[in-house]
Design a protein around this motif. Structure first.
Motif, PDB file in Angstrom:
ATOM      1  N   GLN A  69      85.012 -22.586 123.993  1.00 49.56           N
ATOM      2  CA  GLN A  69      85.771 -23.811 123.700  1.00 49.56           C
ATOM      3  C   GLN A  69      86.682 -23.613 122.488  1.00 49.56           C
ATOM      4  N   ALA A  70      86.145 -22.987 121.443  1.00 43.27           N
ATOM      5  CA  ALA A  70      86.926 -22.773 120.225  1.00 43.27           C
ATOM      6  C   ALA A  70      88.115 -21.854 120.490  1.00 43.27           C
ATOM      7  N   GLN A  71      87.908 -20.845 121.343  1.00 44.62           N
ATOM      8  CA  GLN A  71      89.012 -19.937 121.680  1.00 44.62           C
ATOM      9  C   GLN A  71      90.115 -20.672 122.438  1.00 44.62           C
ATOM     10  N   THR A  72      89.705 -21.563 123.344  1.00 41.45           N
ATOM     11  CA  THR A  72      90.696 -22.346 124.093  1.00 41.45           C
ATOM     12  C   THR A  72      91.442 -23.276 123.140  1.00 41.45           C
ATOM     13  N   ALA A  73      90.719 -23.908 122.229  1.00 35.67           N
ATOM     14  CA  ALA A  73      91.348 -24.784 121.238  1.00 35.67           C
ATOM     15  C   ALA A  73      92.405 -24.007 120.457  1.00 35.67           C
ATOM     16  N   LEU A  74      92.060 -22.793 120.082  1.00 32.62           N
ATOM     17  CA  LEU A  74      92.962 -21.947 119.294  1.00 32.62           C
ATOM     18  C   LEU A  74      94.226 -21.587 120.074  1.00 32.62           C
ATOM     19  N   THR A  75      94.099 -21.356 121.388  1.00 30.17           N
ATOM     20  CA  THR A  75      95.300 -21.035 122.175  1.00 30.17           C
ATOM     21  C   THR A  75      96.188 -22.267 122.322  1.00 30.17           C
ATOM     22  N   PHE A  76      95.590 -23.453 122.308  1.00 32.03           N
ATOM     23  CA  PHE A  76      96.380 -24.688 122.403  1.00 32.03           C
ATOM     24  C   PHE A  76      97.070 -25.020 121.090  1.00 32.03           C
ATOM     25  N   ASP A  77      96.406 -24.715 119.979  1.00 30.73           N
ATOM     26  CA  ASP A  77      96.919 -25.123 118.674  1.00 30.73           C
ATOM     27  C   ASP A  77      96.355 -24.179 117.609  1.00 30.73           C
ATOM     28  N   PRO A  78      97.195 -23.240 117.120  1.00 31.17           N
ATOM     29  CA  PRO A  78      96.666 -22.210 116.225  1.00 31.17           C
ATOM     30  C   PRO A  78      96.420 -22.689 114.790  1.00 31.17           C
ATOM     31  N   ARG A  79      95.423 -23.515 114.612  1.00 30.65           N
ATOM     32  CA  ARG A  79      95.119 -23.992 113.260  1.00 30.65           C
ATOM     33  C   ARG A  79      94.135 -23.071 112.563  1.00 30.65           C
ATOM     34  N   PRO A  80      94.251 -22.948 111.240  1.00 26.47           N
ATOM     35  CA  PRO A  80      93.336 -22.058 110.502  1.00 26.47           C
ATOM     36  C   PRO A  80      91.860 -22.423 110.678  1.00 26.47           C
ATOM     37  N   GLU A  81      91.558 -23.728 110.746  1.00 23.32           N
ATOM     38  CA  GLU A  81      90.128 -24.085 110.875  1.00 23.32           C
ATOM     39  C   GLU A  81      89.574 -23.712 112.250  1.00 23.32           C
ATOM     40  N   TYR A  82      90.459 -23.716 113.260  1.00 26.13           N
ATOM     41  CA  TYR A  82      90.022 -23.293 114.599  1.00 26.13           C
ATOM     42  C   TYR A  82      89.758 -21.788 114.587  1.00 26.13           C
ATOM     43  N   GLU A  83      90.665 -21.076 113.916  1.00 27.79           N
ATOM     44  CA  GLU A  83      90.529 -19.629 113.822  1.00 27.79           C
ATOM     45  C   GLU A  83      89.250 -19.253 113.081  1.00 27.79           C
ATOM     46  N   ALA A  84      88.968 -19.990 112.021  1.00 27.86           N
ATOM     47  CA  ALA A  84      87.766 -19.722 111.219  1.00 27.86           C
ATOM     48  C   ALA A  84      86.510 -19.902 112.063  1.00 27.86           C
ATOM     49  N   LEU A  85      86.501 -20.968 112.881  1.00 29.24           N
ATOM     50  CA  LEU A  85      85.330 -21.220 113.732  1.00 29.24           C
ATOM     51  C   LEU A  85      85.182 -20.109 114.770  1.00 29.24           C
ATOM     52  N   VAL A  86      86.299 -19.681 115.360  1.00 29.30           N
ATOM     53  CA  VAL A  86      86.257 -18.590 116.343  1.00 29.30           C
ATOM     54  C   VAL A  86      85.654 -17.337 115.714  1.00 29.30           C
ATOM     55  N   GLU A  87      86.099 -17.002 114.507  1.00 30.55           N
ATOM     56  CA  GLU A  87      85.585 -15.811 113.827  1.00 30.55           C
ATOM     57  C   GLU A  87      84.083 -15.915 113.559  1.00 30.55           C
ATOM     58  N   THR A  88      83.667 -17.083 113.059  1.00 28.48           N
ATOM     59  CA  THR A  88      82.238 -17.323 112.795  1.00 28.48           C
ATOM     60  C   THR A  88      81.426 -17.114 114.056  1.00 28.48           C
ATOM     61  N   LEU A  89      81.920 -17.720 115.155  1.00 29.13           N
ATOM     62  CA  LEU A  89      81.186 -17.651 116.421  1.00 29.13           C
ATOM     63  C   LEU A  89      81.201 -16.251 117.005  1.00 29.13           C
ATOM     64  N   ARG A  90      82.298 -15.545 116.814  1.00 31.53           N
ATOM     65  CA  ARG A  90      82.347 -14.157 117.308  1.00 31.53           C
ATOM     66  C   ARG A  90      81.297 -13.311 116.596  1.00 31.53           C
ATOM     67  N   THR A  91      81.135 -13.543 115.323  1.00 28.56           N
ATOM     68  CA  THR A  91      80.111 -12.814 114.558  1.00 28.56           C
ATOM     69  C   THR A  91      78.724 -13.172 115.064  1.00 28.56           C
ATOM     70  N   LEU A  92      78.495 -14.481 115.229  1.00 27.52           N
ATOM     71  CA  LEU A  92      77.166 -14.950 115.646  1.00 27.52           C
ATOM     72  C   LEU A  92      76.802 -14.476 117.046  1.00 27.52           C
ATOM     73  N   THR A  93      77.776 -14.399 117.933  1.00 28.96           N
ATOM     74  CA  THR A  93      77.466 -13.997 119.310  1.00 28.96           C
ATOM     75  C   THR A  93      77.525 -12.481 119.484  1.00 28.96           C
ATOM     76  N   GLY A  94      77.811 -11.783 118.396  1.00 30.89           N
ATOM     77  CA  GLY A  94      77.911 -10.329 118.488  1.00 30.89           C
ATOM     78  C   GLY A  94      79.128  -9.899 119.278  1.00 30.89           C
ATOM     79  N   GLU A  95      80.055 -10.843 119.471  1.00 29.96           N
ATOM     80  CA  GLU A  95      81.215 -10.569 120.320  1.00 29.96           C
ATOM     81  C   GLU A  95      82.095  -9.451 119.760  1.00 29.96           C
ATOM     82  N   GLN A  96      82.246  -9.407 118.413  1.00 28.72           N
ATOM     83  CA  GLN A  96      83.156  -8.375 117.925  1.00 28.72           C
ATOM     84  C   GLN A  96      82.505  -7.000 117.955  1.00 28.72           C
ATOM     85  N   LYS A  97      81.162  -6.971 118.070  1.00 32.37           N
ATOM     86  CA  LYS A  97      80.493  -5.680 118.260  1.00 32.37           C
ATOM     87  C   LYS A  97      80.549  -5.294 119.742  1.00 32.37           C
TER      88      LYS A  97
END
Length: 209
Positions: free
Chosen positions: A64-92
């Motif tokens: 959901q956060a990634q979709t939000a970011l593609t609709f509207d590139p706000r810094p707080e959306y980006e921050a949430l995406v990064e947090t969640l990517r870390t938590l889900t191990g996505e960037q690994k």
């Protein structure tokens, strides 16, 4: 008297021109409206992502956060995406997937199995990864039971993915469980009516060629 008529006509023309301009302006605003709509949608998606995150559903929150970011590139959306990517191990997981796909395309099945095994360990709820792992386990002639388990879980996690059911069918066929193989191939064709490979498999299981 003639001057009045000329004046009247000019006024009338001006009025028509202004009305036309106004109509065009409104049409333009309506056209631009999708942007406003997207910003609104992004806001709602971001709120949903935060709720999902709080509920511990980080994988769904990330989508959901990634979709939000593609609709509207706000810094707080980006921050949430990064947090969640870390938590889900996505960037690994991302580099492992990339390497796994590269190995797969080189038909280095064992190495692909290694990459996808690690990816699945980091992101166990990602059905697409389990499906790729199952496929490579099948190709590498690794543990067939393990491949079938992964394909099964993958098809449960991605019930609408025709490829998931096709690969599950391959596992069952390899294991000699033809009834289950037919069921899986049928499901693949149901989801993707022009699925040539699945149709070919069904034909060969029915007629033996």
């Amino acid at each position: 008297g003639e001057v009045d008529i000329a004046e009247m006509l000019a006024t009338e023309r001006r009025k028509q021109r202004d009305e036309k301009r106004e109509a065009e302006r409104l049409a333009r605003r309506k056209k631009r409206n999708p942007i406003i709509k997207r910003i609104q949608q992004a806001k709602e998606l971001y709120a949903e992502a935060e709720e999902l995150h709080e509920a511990g559903k980080n994988m769904e929150a990330l989508r959901q956060a990634q979709t939000a970011l593609t609709f509207d590139p706000r810094p707080e959306y980006e921050a949430l995406v990064e947090t969640l990517r870390t938590l889900t191990g996505e960037q690994k997981v991302a580099p492992l997937i990339k390497r796994g796909i590269a190995m797969e395309s080189l038909t280095r099945w064992d190495e692909a199995v290694e990459m996808f095994t690690e990816a699945v360990r980091l992101a166990p709820e990602r059905g697409d990864l389990r499906i790729r792992l199952a496929f490579n386990q099948l190709r590498s002639r690794a543990d067939l039971k393990e491949a079938t388990n992964n394909a099964n879980r993958g098809a449960q996690l991605c019930p609408d993915d025709p490829e998931a059911h096709f690969i599950l069918g391959l596992c069952y066929e390899e294991a000699g469980v033809e009834k289950s193989a037919v069921r899986a191939y049928r499901k693949a064709v149901e989801l993707k009516p022009n699925y040539k490979e699945a149709k070919k498999k069904l034909r060969s299981l029915k007629w033996g060629y």
